[in-house]
Design an enzyme around this catalytic site. Sequence first.
Site: not given
Length: 139
Positions: A113, A50, A127, A116, A92, A86, A10, A58
């Site tokens: 964070n 998203y 995705e 992704h 998260t 993951r 990100k 958010f």
Amino acid sequence: MSERTLAIIKPDAVKKHAIGDIINRYEKAGLKPVAMKLMRMSKPVAEGFYAVHKARPFFDSLCTFMSSGPAVVLVLQGENAIKKNRELMGATDPAKADAGTIRKAHGTNIEFNAVHGSDSPDTATFEIGYFFPGMEIFS
Ligand code: IDP
Ligand code: MG
């Protein structure tokens, strides 16, 4: 079973010069980049990505963040790639992420964070197709 997952480094992690460290973690874990690009998403592109979160409080802030600067978008391939990524990412919220995870090392808060990762095979299919045509994915 070898599978593919979509990962994003990100904009916060790109700004912190963490691209190299994060890709190193993927490769060391046996997750091979089979497609990769540096791109700045427009806000509508972030909103489409998203869309599943569009009712969340958010959502607008998240899409503003995701379109705030360049991000690295990758397809990773390997054994159990979705679950493995993951695990590498951590929780998260970086404050709750286990030691040794990417979010523990590079995340700032529950929104900024660092990374992704797709959360299921169906999500990964959507995705990956959202960012990469098949001819841009190596095997
Ligand atoms: P995930 O990235 O761990 O799968 P999701 O619940 O799918 O987490 O949320 C997507 C992204 O939305 C998160 O990575 C984070 O950037 C942001 N986010 C999630 N929960 C919150 C929150 O409570 N406040 C602000 N941003 C959030
Ligand atoms: Mg998610």
